[in-house]
Design an enzyme around this catalytic site. Structure first.
Site, PDB file in Angstrom:
ATOM      1  N   SER A   2     -68.562 -56.662  23.281  1.00  0.00           N
ATOM      2  CA  SER A   2     -67.065 -56.365  22.611  1.00  0.00           C
ATOM      3  C   SER A   2     -65.970 -55.825  23.381  1.00  0.00           C
ATOM      4  O   SER A   2     -66.156 -55.801  24.387  1.00  0.00           O
ATOM      5  CB  SER A   2     -68.362 -55.176  22.381  1.00  0.00           C
ATOM      6  OG  SER A   2     -67.526 -53.814  21.856  1.00  0.00           O
TER       7      SER A   2
ATOM      8  N   TYR B 210     -74.154 -47.045  23.178  1.00  0.00           N
ATOM      9  CA  TYR B 210     -73.194 -48.533  22.864  1.00  0.00           C
ATOM     10  C   TYR B 210     -72.216 -48.863  23.617  1.00  0.00           C
ATOM     11  O   TYR B 210     -73.000 -49.952  24.087  1.00  0.00           O
ATOM     12  CB  TYR B 210     -73.076 -48.453  21.670  1.00  0.00           C
ATOM     13  CG  TYR B 210     -72.543 -49.564  20.792  1.00  0.00           C
ATOM     14  CD1 TYR B 210     -72.679 -51.015  19.851  1.00  0.00           C
ATOM     15  CD2 TYR B 210     -71.013 -50.254  20.958  1.00  0.00           C
ATOM     16  CE1 TYR B 210     -72.709 -51.552  19.439  1.00  0.00           C
ATOM     17  CE2 TYR B 210     -70.721 -51.578  19.903  1.00  0.00           C
ATOM     18  CZ  TYR B 210     -71.311 -52.541  19.528  1.00  0.00           C
ATOM     19  OH  TYR B 210     -70.772 -53.367  18.989  1.00  0.00           O
TER      20      TYR B 210
END
Length: 256
Positions: A147, A160
């Site tokens: 990500s 996250y």
């Protein structure tokens, strides 16, 4: 011809968490490039619907595998079954992921652990199970979905962010361990795409305005824009690419 470098005909690709979103888009791209794609989810019903979506799009070679990516026993059994009944897994995409948004001071420990279990433990479990079959064959492709938050922090999603920083370094560690066996391990770092994990952002007008200013390309990514990166890293075109994170983010990680 150079285009043959991207041909995945005859290869078997397992994509975890592929009943929707990024996983389904990548599975479609790999299937359109010729691979037999194995969709994975914990829900047989969701996989049935996903397989139907791909068939409607013209992808012909589709299989499904129902298992929980955080359950080591289930993963080992599923991988062995795929190897025996469908064929050797040439390509693994570790995509299954979990997101939860809360201020860090309010984040329950059990939820923190659950995010890491799905986003970090699972790629280790599935990657290890698949690599044990790839190593004797001395070839294989593993793609971990990272990500932009593998590089950048963001409020309310610290667990996250933690997990995606970890999977970036796991990708490099897997390369260090397994490149000698002919296994290429790389990552794809998506920017902001309209997926279920990003529902809160998709529904936020202020985030739309922020992204239009923050991303050099000034827009959300389209899911099909991830397919090319996946095909590249799964194919012979990336034969000397290893331990690399390819950011597909509209330029977000390139600027301040």
């Amino acid at each position: 011809m150079a285009t043959r470098l991207f041909d995945l005909t005859g290869r078997v690709a397992l994509v975890t968490g592929s009943s929707r979103g990024i996983g389904l888009a990548i599975a479609r791209g790999l299937g359109e490039a010729g691979a037999t794609v194995i969709l994975n989810s914990r829900s047989a019903e969701a996989l049935h619907d996903a397989a139907g979506t791909l068939r409607e799009a013209g992808v012909e070679r589709i299989e499904t595998a129902v298992f929980d990516v955080t359950d080591q026993g289930a993963v080992t059994e599923a991988v062995a079954t795929i190897e025996a009944e469908i064929g050797p897994i040439d390509i693994l995409v570790n995509n299954a992921g979990l997101q939860k948004r809360l201020p860090l001071e309010e984040f329950p420990l059990e939820d923190f652990r659950r995010v890491l279990e799905t986003n970090v433990d699972a790629p280790f479990i599935v990657g290890q199970a698949v690599a044990r079959h790839m190593i004797p064959r001395r070839k294989g492709r593993i793609i971990n979905i990272c990500s932009v938050t593998s590089e950048l922090g963001r409020a309310t999603i610290t667990p996250y962010v933690t997990s995606k920083g970890a999977i970036k370094m796991m990708t490099k560690g897997m390369c260090a361990e397994w490149a000698r066996y002919g296994i290429n391990v790389n990552g794809i770092g998506p920017g902001w795409f309209k997926t279920e994990l990003n529902r809160a952002l998709v529904e936020s007008e202020s985030f739309h305005a922020w992204l239009a200013q923050r991303a050099p390309m000034g827009r959300w990514g389209e899911l099909e824009e991830l397919a090319g990166a996946a095909i590249f890293l799964a194919s012979d075109a990336s034969s000397y690419v290893n331990g690399h994170i390819l950011y597909v983010d509209g330029g977000v990680t390139a600027v301040v």
